[in-house]
Design a protein around this motif. Structure first.
Motif, short mmCIF file in Angstrom:
data_model
loop_
_atom_site.label_atom_id
_atom_site.label_comp_id
_atom_site.label_asym_id
_atom_site.label_seq_id
_atom_site.Cartn_x
_atom_site.Cartn_y
_atom_site.Cartn_z
N GLU A 41 0.83 -1.21 0.00
CA GLU A 41 0.00 0.00 0.00
C GLU A 41 0.86 1.26 0.00
N GLY A 42 1.96 1.23 0.74
CA GLY A 42 2.87 2.37 0.74
C GLY A 42 3.48 2.60 -0.63
N ALA A 43 3.90 1.53 -1.27
CA ALA A 43 4.48 1.65 -2.61
C ALA A 43 3.44 2.16 -3.60
N MET A 44 2.21 1.67 -3.48
CA MET A 44 1.14 2.14 -4.37
C MET A 44 0.89 3.63 -4.18
N GLN A 45 0.89 4.08 -2.93
CA GLN A 45 0.64 5.49 -2.65
C GLN A 45 1.74 6.37 -3.25
N VAL A 46 2.99 5.95 -3.10
CA VAL A 46 4.09 6.73 -3.68
C VAL A 46 3.94 6.80 -5.19
N LEU A 47 3.64 5.68 -5.83
CA LEU A 47 3.50 5.67 -7.29
C LEU A 47 2.32 6.53 -7.74
N PRO A 52 0.83 12.31 -11.25
CA PRO A 52 0.54 13.66 -11.76
C PRO A 52 1.79 14.39 -12.25
N ALA A 53 2.92 14.21 -11.60
CA ALA A 53 4.16 14.85 -12.04
C ALA A 53 4.55 14.36 -13.42
N LYS A 54 4.38 13.10 -13.67
CA LYS A 54 4.73 12.54 -14.97
C LYS A 54 3.71 12.97 -16.03
N ALA A 55 2.44 13.04 -15.66
CA ALA A 55 1.39 13.43 -16.61
C ALA A 55 1.57 14.86 -17.09
N GLU A 56 2.20 15.71 -16.28
CA GLU A 56 2.44 17.10 -16.67
C GLU A 56 3.61 17.23 -17.64
N GLY A 57 4.24 16.12 -17.96
CA GLY A 57 5.33 16.15 -18.91
C GLY A 57 6.69 16.20 -18.26
N GLY A 58 6.73 16.40 -16.96
CA GLY A 58 8.01 16.45 -16.26
C GLY A 58 8.41 15.06 -15.82
N THR A 59 9.63 14.95 -15.40
CA THR A 59 10.09 13.68 -14.84
C THR A 59 10.21 13.83 -13.35
N ALA A 60 10.00 12.78 -12.65
CA ALA A 60 10.07 12.83 -11.19
C ALA A 60 11.51 13.03 -10.75
N THR A 61 11.70 13.94 -9.83
CA THR A 61 13.02 14.18 -9.28
C THR A 61 12.97 13.92 -7.79
N VAL A 62 14.11 14.02 -7.15
CA VAL A 62 14.16 13.84 -5.71
C VAL A 62 13.26 14.87 -5.03
N THR A 63 13.24 16.09 -5.55
CA THR A 63 12.38 17.13 -4.98
C THR A 63 10.92 16.74 -5.10
N ASP A 64 10.53 16.18 -6.24
CA ASP A 64 9.14 15.74 -6.42
C ASP A 64 8.78 14.67 -5.39
N ILE A 65 9.67 13.74 -5.13
CA ILE A 65 9.40 12.67 -4.18
C ILE A 65 9.25 13.23 -2.78
N LYS A 66 10.08 14.23 -2.43
CA LYS A 66 9.95 14.85 -1.12
C LYS A 66 8.61 15.55 -0.98
N GLU A 67 8.16 16.20 -2.05
CA GLU A 67 6.86 16.86 -2.02
C GLU A 67 5.73 15.83 -1.89
N ALA A 68 5.88 14.73 -2.57
CA ALA A 68 4.85 13.68 -2.52
C ALA A 68 4.76 13.06 -1.14
N ALA A 69 5.84 13.06 -0.40
CA ALA A 69 5.85 12.45 0.93
C ALA A 69 5.12 13.30 1.95
N ARG A 70 4.88 14.57 1.65
CA ARG A 70 4.19 15.46 2.61
C ARG A 70 2.77 15.16 2.73
#
Length: 70
Positions: A41-47, A52-70
């Protein structure tokens, strides 16, 4: 008569002990399954949060992952 009662009591004690052992095994399996489900479930939530970050045309970065964790 007493021999039959003692025999039945011994049989019931053996069945009870076997049941307790089986219950302990099932509880251990249940606990392991719960932990596995939580990890999945945790892995599903992260994915899902990265989608949305990928759908906007960008690639996920470490910053994106930190934002997603909030």
């Amino acid at each position: 008569m007493m021999d039959a009662i003692e025999k039945r009591l011994a049989d019931l004690r053996a069945e009870h002990e076997a049941g307790q052992k089986m219950m302990a095994e099932l509880e251990a399996k249940r606990s392991h399954l719960v932990q596995t489900m939580l990890r999945i479930e945790g892995a599903m939530q992260v994915l899902q949060e990265l989608l949305p970050a990928k759908a906007e045309g960008g690639t996920a970065t470490v910053t994106d992952i930190k934002e997603a964790a909030r």
